[in-house]
Design an enzyme around this catalytic site. Structure first.
Site, PDB file in Angstrom:
ATOM      1  N   TYR A 163     -18.638 -25.731 -34.355  1.00 16.64           N
ATOM      2  CA  TYR A 163     -18.455 -24.807 -33.234  1.00 16.64           C
ATOM      3  C   TYR A 163     -18.767 -25.499 -31.906  1.00 16.64           C
ATOM      4  O   TYR A 163     -18.114 -25.259 -30.890  1.00 16.64           O
ATOM      5  CB  TYR A 163     -19.346 -23.571 -33.411  1.00 16.64           C
ATOM      6  CG  TYR A 163     -19.377 -22.685 -32.186  1.00 16.64           C
ATOM      7  CD1 TYR A 163     -18.230 -22.044 -31.729  1.00 16.64           C
ATOM      8  CD2 TYR A 163     -20.562 -22.501 -31.471  1.00 16.64           C
ATOM      9  CE1 TYR A 163     -18.249 -21.253 -30.596  1.00 16.64           C
ATOM     10  CE2 TYR A 163     -20.595 -21.694 -30.341  1.00 16.64           C
ATOM     11  CZ  TYR A 163     -19.435 -21.071 -29.906  1.00 16.64           C
ATOM     12  OH  TYR A 163     -19.459 -20.288 -28.781  1.00 16.64           O
ATOM     13  N   TYR A 223     -25.336 -21.031 -20.935  1.00 19.42           N
ATOM     14  CA  TYR A 223     -26.286 -21.278 -22.020  1.00 19.42           C
ATOM     15  C   TYR A 223     -26.911 -22.660 -21.835  1.00 19.42           C
ATOM     16  O   TYR A 223     -26.215 -23.620 -21.489  1.00 19.42           O
ATOM     17  CB  TYR A 223     -25.580 -21.270 -23.383  1.00 19.42           C
ATOM     18  CG  TYR A 223     -25.289 -19.913 -23.995  1.00 19.42           C
ATOM     19  CD1 TYR A 223     -25.862 -18.739 -23.518  1.00 19.42           C
ATOM     20  CD2 TYR A 223     -24.438 -19.823 -25.094  1.00 19.42           C
ATOM     21  CE1 TYR A 223     -25.574 -17.510 -24.117  1.00 19.42           C
ATOM     22  CE2 TYR A 223     -24.153 -18.602 -25.706  1.00 19.42           C
ATOM     23  CZ  TYR A 223     -24.722 -17.456 -25.208  1.00 19.42           C
ATOM     24  OH  TYR A 223     -24.444 -16.258 -25.804  1.00 19.42           O
ATOM     25  N   ARG A 236     -18.331 -11.927 -20.838  1.00 22.38           N
ATOM     26  CA  ARG A 236     -18.684 -10.912 -21.840  1.00 22.38           C
ATOM     27  C   ARG A 236     -17.584  -9.867 -22.017  1.00 22.38           C
ATOM     28  O   ARG A 236     -17.489  -9.235 -23.065  1.00 22.38           O
ATOM     29  CB  ARG A 236     -19.997 -10.235 -21.454  1.00 22.38           C
ATOM     30  CG  ARG A 236     -21.170 -11.198 -21.397  1.00 22.38           C
ATOM     31  CD  ARG A 236     -21.459 -11.844 -22.742  1.00 22.38           C
ATOM     32  NE  ARG A 236     -22.538 -12.850 -22.665  1.00 22.38           N
ATOM     33  CZ  ARG A 236     -22.925 -13.586 -23.700  1.00 22.38           C
ATOM     34  NH1 ARG A 236     -22.309 -13.475 -24.869  1.00 22.38           N
ATOM     35  NH2 ARG A 236     -23.907 -14.457 -23.566  1.00 22.38           N
ATOM     36  N   GLU A 342     -21.153  -9.512 -35.879  1.00 16.80           N
ATOM     37  CA  GLU A 342     -20.611  -9.534 -34.519  1.00 16.80           C
ATOM     38  C   GLU A 342     -19.582  -8.419 -34.416  1.00 16.80           C
ATOM     39  O   GLU A 342     -18.857  -8.147 -35.367  1.00 16.80           O
ATOM     40  CB  GLU A 342     -19.962 -10.896 -34.238  1.00 16.80           C
ATOM     41  CG  GLU A 342     -19.456 -11.053 -32.822  1.00 16.80           C
ATOM     42  CD  GLU A 342     -19.144 -12.516 -32.485  1.00 16.80           C
ATOM     43  OE1 GLU A 342     -20.067 -13.357 -32.574  1.00 16.80           O
ATOM     44  OE2 GLU A 342     -17.987 -12.799 -32.170  1.00 16.80           O
TER      45      GLU A 342
HETATM   46  C1  3EB Z   1     -22.490 -15.329 -28.257  1.00 15.96           C
HETATM   47  O1  3EB Z   1     -22.698 -14.316 -27.600  1.00 15.96           O
HETATM   48  C2  3EB Z   1     -21.943 -15.139 -29.647  1.00 15.96           C
HETATM   49  O2  3EB Z   1     -17.278 -19.212 -28.081  1.00 15.96           O
HETATM   50  O3  3EB Z   1     -15.637 -17.932 -27.431  1.00 15.96           O
HETATM   51  C3  3EB Z   1     -19.129 -14.632 -28.788  1.00 15.96           C
HETATM   52  C4  3EB Z   1     -17.931 -14.528 -28.099  1.00 15.96           C
HETATM   53  C5  3EB Z   1     -19.567 -15.882 -29.187  1.00 15.96           C
HETATM   54  C6  3EB Z   1     -17.151 -15.666 -27.819  1.00 15.96           C
HETATM   55  C7  3EB Z   1     -16.784 -18.098 -27.904  1.00 15.96           C
HETATM   56  C8  3EB Z   1     -18.784 -17.009 -28.912  1.00 15.96           C
HETATM   57  C9  3EB Z   1     -17.591 -16.907 -28.231  1.00 15.96           C
HETATM   58  O4  3EB Z   1     -22.744 -16.463 -27.847  1.00 15.96           O
HETATM   59  C10 3EB Z   1     -20.847 -16.054 -29.954  1.00 15.96           C
END
Ligand code: 3EB
Length: 354
Positions: A163, A223, A236, A342
């Site tokens: 990932y 992040y 989001r 999720e």
């Molecule tokens: C998160 O909140 C969970 O890499 O496109 C959620 C939505 C998540 C999209 C992406 C990853 C992605 O980090 C993982």
């Protein structure tokens, strides 16, 4: 529904279980979609319900269904801005009406292998490059939502989780296409799938969406580096407005607060935390439009469960928290090893003009 509403240009998500005699009706036109289930059966099931032409506009994502026998489809229905025209170029299939484009592309990463390095990284770069080129060529320049399905998403290769390799490739493609990675990226999700091919799907428009963040969470594109050398490139949620019409598409939403996973090992706790996050994103979207257009229980949802053995617990918890809302489930690996669940959601509404 009155004639004016029926004529209005709009897009709506539709979640269709592939079992029994389910039928989506014949209103509007299909722009595209994705079908989640066993690759061997889903296409035929979908073709029976929406026809071969519309089914060709849909991606097939190989995942074990935990709800309907043959899984389910998430379809995008459009009205009043047609006709929908479908194109194909190599492996790339896309459909457009006058305002929106839906495209999907599946690539086998083995074509990108040099025998040493993780091939998912160049494959992700290439798949995003193709999609960004398509958006530039067609004038649907603004991605609203991406979906990413990656084989063996949590496996380490080359000393890094796949990932995280994917995040490097995606980030590089954004930079190459001169798209910002740290300001209002599109909404997205990234899940594991079976097989050896990755699939990327995009919904894009001719005008930019509004990016929505969750005040409970650090923006994913910020992040810290403990989650990998490149942060994930997504917002989001994305809110797409056209006249009085509004489409909200919420990214994959999990049990993360700040940037940390909560309720490790507690799947019911993760469902609850994910729903609190979903609620917060919907609140943020309503604040952005200045009207209470959306509510969680009115959205079309789907859920990804890491362990088949958790399906009953997840189903029960969702039923408890959202008794009015069906949430079809599939089994899928989630992009952090400690995430067990999720959810994602989308819905359309009519409000005051933008
Ligand atoms: C998160 O909140 C969970 O890499 O496109 C959620 C939505 C998540 C999209 C992406 C990853 C992605 O980090 C993982």
């Amino acid at each position: 529904m009155d004639a004016a509403t029926a004529q209005a240009r709009r897009i709506e998500p539709c979640v269709l279980p592939l079992d029994g005699a389910s039928h989506p009706g014949t209103n509007g036109e299909w722009l595209g979609g994705a079908v989640f289930g066993s690759a061997a059966h889903t296409n035929e099931q979908l073709t029976q319900r929406i026809g071969a032409q519309a089914a060709a506009g849909c991606a097939v994502v190989d995942m074990a269904p935990l709800s309907a026998a043959h899984g389910f489809a998430e379809l995008w229905r459009v009205w009043g801005d047609g006709p929908v025209v479908q194109y194909r170029r190599g492996d790339l299939t896309w459909s457009v009406d006058r305002s929106l484009l839906f495209a999907h592309l599946t690539l086998d990463e083995r074509a990108f292998s040099d025998g040493t390095h993780c091939a998912l990284e160049p494959a992700a770069h290439a798949i995003y490059r193709s999609l960004f080129e398509l958006l530039a060529d067609t004038g649907f320049s603004h991605p609203i939502r991406f979906w990413n399905y990656l084989p063996r998403i949590n496996v380490d290769e080359d000393g890094l989780e796949r990932y995280r390799h994917f995040n490097i490739g995606r980030h590089a493609a954004f930079v190459e296409a001169q798209r910002p990675t740290d300001a209002a990226p599109p909404a997205a999700c990234a899940l594991g799938c079976r097989g050896s091919a990755m699939t990327a799907i995009v919904l894009a428009g001719r005008t930019p969406p509004i990016a929505i963040e969750n005040p409970r969470q650090v923006s994913a594109y910020r992040y810290p580096s403990q989650y990998g050398p490149r942060a994930p490139t997504f917002s989001r949620a994305a809110l797409y407005r056209r006249g009085t019409h509004a489409l909200l598409t919420v990214s994959g939403t999990a049990s993360i607060v700040g940037h940390e996973t909560l309720h490790i090992g507690d799947v019911a706790g993760q469902v609850d935390e994910s729903l609190r996050n979903l609620e917060a994103v919907v609140d943020a979207a309503n604040a952005a439009v200045g009207q209470p257009l959306f509510s969680v229980d009115g959205l079309k949802m789907k859920g990804y469960v890491r362990n088949r053995a958790h399906a009953d617990i997840v189903r029960r918890q969702l039923q408890l928290r959202l008794p009015q809302t069906p949430v079809p489930l599939v089994q899928a690996e989630i992009c952090r090893e400690n995430l067990l669940f999720e959810v994602e959601a989308a819905g359309a509404a009519e409000g005051a003009p933008a």
